[in-house]
Design a protein around this motif. Structure first.
Motif, PDB file in Angstrom:
ATOM      1  N   LEU A   1      -2.532   6.883  13.979  1.00  0.00           N
ATOM      2  CA  LEU A   1      -2.397   5.693  14.835  1.00  0.00           C
ATOM      3  C   LEU A   1      -3.714   4.692  14.205  1.00  0.00           C
ATOM      4  CD1 LEU A   1      -0.766   3.379  16.092  1.00  0.00           C
ATOM      5  CD2 LEU A   1      -1.537   3.923  17.965  1.00  0.00           C
ATOM      6  N   ASP A   2      -4.862   5.177  14.175  1.00  0.00           N
ATOM      7  CA  ASP A   2      -5.905   4.342  14.012  1.00  0.00           C
ATOM      8  C   ASP A   2      -6.102   4.180  12.816  1.00  0.00           C
ATOM      9  OD1 ASP A   2      -6.703   4.676  16.756  1.00  0.00           O
ATOM     10  OD2 ASP A   2      -7.710   6.201  17.230  1.00  0.00           O
ATOM     11  N   GLU A   3      -5.522   5.018  11.974  1.00  0.00           N
ATOM     12  CA  GLU A   3      -5.919   5.015  10.056  1.00  0.00           C
ATOM     13  C   GLU A   3      -5.080   4.090   9.468  1.00  0.00           C
ATOM     14  OE1 GLU A   3      -7.012   8.884   8.034  1.00  0.00           O
ATOM     15  OE2 GLU A   3      -5.584   9.243   9.498  1.00  0.00           O
TER      16      GLU A   3
ATOM     17  N   LYS B   1      -0.758  -2.438  25.143  1.00  0.00           N
ATOM     18  CA  LYS B   1      -2.429  -0.833  24.768  1.00  0.00           C
ATOM     19  C   LYS B   1      -3.156  -2.194  23.941  1.00  0.00           C
ATOM     20  CE  LYS B   1      -4.524   3.033  24.495  1.00  0.00           C
ATOM     21  NZ  LYS B   1      -4.581   4.707  23.122  1.00  0.00           N
ATOM     22  N   GLU B   2      -3.913  -2.234  24.601  1.00  0.00           N
ATOM     23  CA  GLU B   2      -5.701  -3.039  23.550  1.00  0.00           C
ATOM     24  C   GLU B   2      -5.652  -1.942  22.636  1.00  0.00           C
ATOM     25  OE1 GLU B   2      -9.387  -5.672  24.204  1.00  0.00           O
ATOM     26  OE2 GLU B   2      -7.771  -5.136  25.819  1.00  0.00           O
ATOM     27  N   VAL B   3      -5.475  -1.894  21.424  1.00  0.00           N
ATOM     28  CA  VAL B   3      -6.297  -1.038  20.616  1.00  0.00           C
ATOM     29  C   VAL B   3      -7.136  -1.728  19.960  1.00  0.00           C
ATOM     30  CG1 VAL B   3      -3.916  -0.253  20.116  1.00  0.00           C
ATOM     31  CG2 VAL B   3      -4.544  -2.489  19.060  1.00  0.00           C
TER      32      VAL B   3
ATOM     33  N   TYR C   1       0.388  -1.173   0.115  1.00  0.00           N
ATOM     34  CA  TYR C   1       0.147  -0.122   0.030  1.00  0.00           C
ATOM     35  C   TYR C   1       0.552   1.243  -0.104  1.00  0.00           C
ATOM     36  CZ  TYR C   1      -2.985   3.259   2.155  1.00  0.00           C
ATOM     37  OH  TYR C   1      -3.701   4.198   2.003  1.00  0.00           O
ATOM     38  N   PHE C   2       0.672   1.932  -1.326  1.00  0.00           N
ATOM     39  CA  PHE C   2       1.454   3.209  -1.593  1.00  0.00           C
ATOM     40  C   PHE C   2       0.209   4.139  -1.008  1.00  0.00           C
ATOM     41  CE2 PHE C   2       3.888   0.447  -3.795  1.00  0.00           C
ATOM     42  CZ  PHE C   2       5.522   0.638  -3.468  1.00  0.00           C
ATOM     43  N   SER C   3       0.288   5.071   0.134  1.00  0.00           N
ATOM     44  CA  SER C   3      -0.434   6.394   0.462  1.00  0.00           C
ATOM     45  C   SER C   3       0.418   7.365   0.330  1.00  0.00           C
ATOM     46  CB  SER C   3      -0.503   6.483   1.919  1.00  0.00           C
ATOM     47  OG  SER C   3      -1.450   7.262   2.370  1.00  0.00           O
ATOM     48  N   ASN C   4      -0.094   8.481   0.164  1.00  0.00           N
ATOM     49  CA  ASN C   4       1.002   9.965  -0.501  1.00  0.00           C
ATOM     50  C   ASN C   4      -0.040  11.194   0.918  1.00  0.00           C
ATOM     51  OD1 ASN C   4       2.655  10.197  -2.459  1.00  0.00           O
ATOM     52  ND2 ASN C   4       1.305   9.247  -3.345  1.00  0.00           N
ATOM     53  N   LYS C   5      -0.447  10.277   1.879  1.00  0.00           N
ATOM     54  CA  LYS C   5      -0.875  11.655   2.793  1.00  0.00           C
ATOM     55  C   LYS C   5      -1.167  10.523   4.158  1.00  0.00           C
ATOM     56  CE  LYS C   5      -5.377  11.961   0.409  1.00  0.00           C
ATOM     57  NZ  LYS C   5      -5.713  10.848  -0.483  1.00  0.00           N
TER      58      LYS C   5
ATOM     59  N   PHE D   1      -4.580  -2.858   8.636  1.00  0.00           N
ATOM     60  CA  PHE D   1      -3.960  -4.466   9.196  1.00  0.00           C
ATOM     61  C   PHE D   1      -4.926  -5.011   9.393  1.00  0.00           C
ATOM     62  CE2 PHE D   1       0.521  -2.189  10.456  1.00  0.00           C
ATOM     63  CZ  PHE D   1       1.053  -2.474   9.868  1.00  0.00           C
ATOM     64  N   ASP D   2      -6.283  -4.392   9.288  1.00  0.00           N
ATOM     65  CA  ASP D   2      -7.825  -5.041  10.362  1.00  0.00           C
ATOM     66  C   ASP D   2      -7.252  -6.280  11.252  1.00  0.00           C
ATOM     67  OD1 ASP D   2      -9.730  -5.567   9.801  1.00  0.00           O
ATOM     68  OD2 ASP D   2      -9.840  -7.185   8.387  1.00  0.00           O
ATOM     69  N   ASN D   3      -6.595  -7.455  11.159  1.00  0.00           N
ATOM     70  CA  ASN D   3      -6.177  -8.478  11.420  1.00  0.00           C
ATOM     71  C   ASN D   3      -4.926  -9.154  11.735  1.00  0.00           C
ATOM     72  OD1 ASN D   3      -7.407 -10.972  12.582  1.00  0.00           O
ATOM     73  ND2 ASN D   3      -6.627 -12.063  10.658  1.00  0.00           N
ATOM     74  N   PHE D   4      -4.648  -9.103  12.800  1.00  0.00           N
ATOM     75  CA  PHE D   4      -3.385  -9.044  13.547  1.00  0.00           C
ATOM     76  C   PHE D   4      -3.903  -9.146  15.082  1.00  0.00           C
ATOM     77  CE2 PHE D   4      -4.192  -3.898  14.026  1.00  0.00           C
ATOM     78  CZ  PHE D   4      -3.766  -3.595  15.347  1.00  0.00           C
ATOM     79  N   ASP D   5      -2.953 -10.000  16.192  1.00  0.00           N
ATOM     80  CA  ASP D   5      -2.932 -10.173  17.631  1.00  0.00           C
ATOM     81  C   ASP D   5      -1.881  -9.259  17.999  1.00  0.00           C
ATOM     82  OD1 ASP D   5      -4.480 -11.978  16.684  1.00  0.00           O
ATOM     83  OD2 ASP D   5      -2.736 -13.267  16.432  1.00  0.00           O
ATOM     84  N   ILE D   6      -0.631  -8.212  17.166  1.00  0.00           N
ATOM     85  CA  ILE D   6       0.275  -7.865  18.368  1.00  0.00           C
ATOM     86  C   ILE D   6       0.333  -6.655  17.213  1.00  0.00           C
ATOM     87  CG2 ILE D   6       2.350  -7.623  19.477  1.00  0.00           C
ATOM     88  CD1 ILE D   6       1.317 -10.140  20.903  1.00  0.00           C
ATOM     89  N   LEU D   7       0.247  -5.489  17.573  1.00  0.00           N
ATOM     90  CA  LEU D   7       1.434  -4.289  16.383  1.00  0.00           C
ATOM     91  C   LEU D   7       2.638  -3.592  16.979  1.00  0.00           C
ATOM     92  CD1 LEU D   7       1.255  -2.119  14.504  1.00  0.00           C
ATOM     93  CD2 LEU D   7      -0.542  -0.814  15.817  1.00  0.00           C
ATOM     94  N   LEU D   8       3.725  -4.112  16.396  1.00  0.00           N
ATOM     95  CA  LEU D   8       4.944  -3.519  17.057  1.00  0.00           C
ATOM     96  C   LEU D   8       5.159  -1.974  16.658  1.00  0.00           C
ATOM     97  CD1 LEU D   8       7.191  -6.382  16.738  1.00  0.00           C
ATOM     98  CD2 LEU D   8       5.774  -5.303  19.307  1.00  0.00           C
ATOM     99  N   VAL D   9       5.519  -1.221  16.888  1.00  0.00           N
ATOM    100  CA  VAL D   9       5.444  -0.264  16.363  1.00  0.00           C
ATOM    101  C   VAL D   9       7.001   0.631  16.661  1.00  0.00           C
ATOM    102  CG1 VAL D   9       4.851   2.948  16.092  1.00  0.00           C
ATOM    103  CG2 VAL D   9       2.833   1.055  16.780  1.00  0.00           C
ATOM    104  N   GLU D  10       7.899   0.909  15.403  1.00  0.00           N
ATOM    105  CA  GLU D  10       9.582   1.389  15.884  1.00  0.00           C
ATOM    106  C   GLU D  10       8.906   2.946  15.407  1.00  0.00           C
ATOM    107  OE1 GLU D  10      13.403   1.456  13.728  1.00  0.00           O
ATOM    108  OE2 GLU D  10      12.412   0.032  13.340  1.00  0.00           O
TER     109      GLU D  10
END
Length: 167
Positions: free
Chosen positions: A84-86, A165-167, A76-80, A91-100
């Motif tokens: 975080l919520d967007e 954190k639960e998201v 996915y390429f975005s120019n915007k 991603f839709d389906n995940f158990d754990i999100l790791l943010v660097e």
């Protein structure tokens, strides 16, 4: 809907953030059988995902939102800018999100350091992942900071399960 957890990693360049995230992600995926999503912040806008002249570059260069799909991946390429919520919705389906990176996001944060600590990170960290190159007696750390072994994915994963954190 399943429980989804998110945690962030921060630290200076070459501190070992990417290496630690890779170790943690691989163990979460292969040992714990978790679906993992990763967001990497590119503060200097220097990451290059496409090659000038290729169709996907031409499409993205128009300013459009672009998805390139093939039998093995979807990109996915975005120019915007996305908040975080967007990004989580993408991603839709995940158990754990790791943010660097992205130290202003409201996520529990592990700061990663080697050789020396930078106190500018103290207000943003909930845990500190270090190795033996740092003498904690030389620093006035906030008392609520958990200390983790940067070389132990298990140590970091255990902290994530307790503090993310639960998201």
């Amino acid at each position: 809907m399943k429980k989804r957890l998110a945690v962030a990693f921060t630290g200076p360049s070459n501190s070992g953030k990417t290496t630690l995230i890779l170790k943690v992600a691989r163990k979460l995926i292969h040992y714990y059988k978790k679906d993992v999503a990763i967001i990497k912040h590119d503060p200097k806008d220097k990451a290059r995902f496409d090659v000038e002249g290729k169709d996907s570059y031409k499409f993205s260069d128009t300013g459009a939102e672009v998805i390139v799909t093939s039998p093995n991946r979807t990109t996915y390429f975005s120019n915007k800018h996305k908040d975080l919520d967007e990004m989580i919705r993408l991603f839709d389906n995940f158990d754990i999100l790791l943010v660097e990176g992205l130290k202003n996001l409201p996520l529990p944060r592990i700061s990663i350091f080697r050789d020396s600590l930078d106190s500018d990170y103290f207000p943003y960290m909930n845990a500190l992942a270090i190795d033996g190159s740092i003498n904690l007696n030389e620093y006035d750390l906030p008392s609520n900071i958990d200390i983790l072994d940067i070389n132990s994915a298990d140590d970091v994963i255990s902290w994530i399960f307790k503090n993310a954190k639960e998201v």
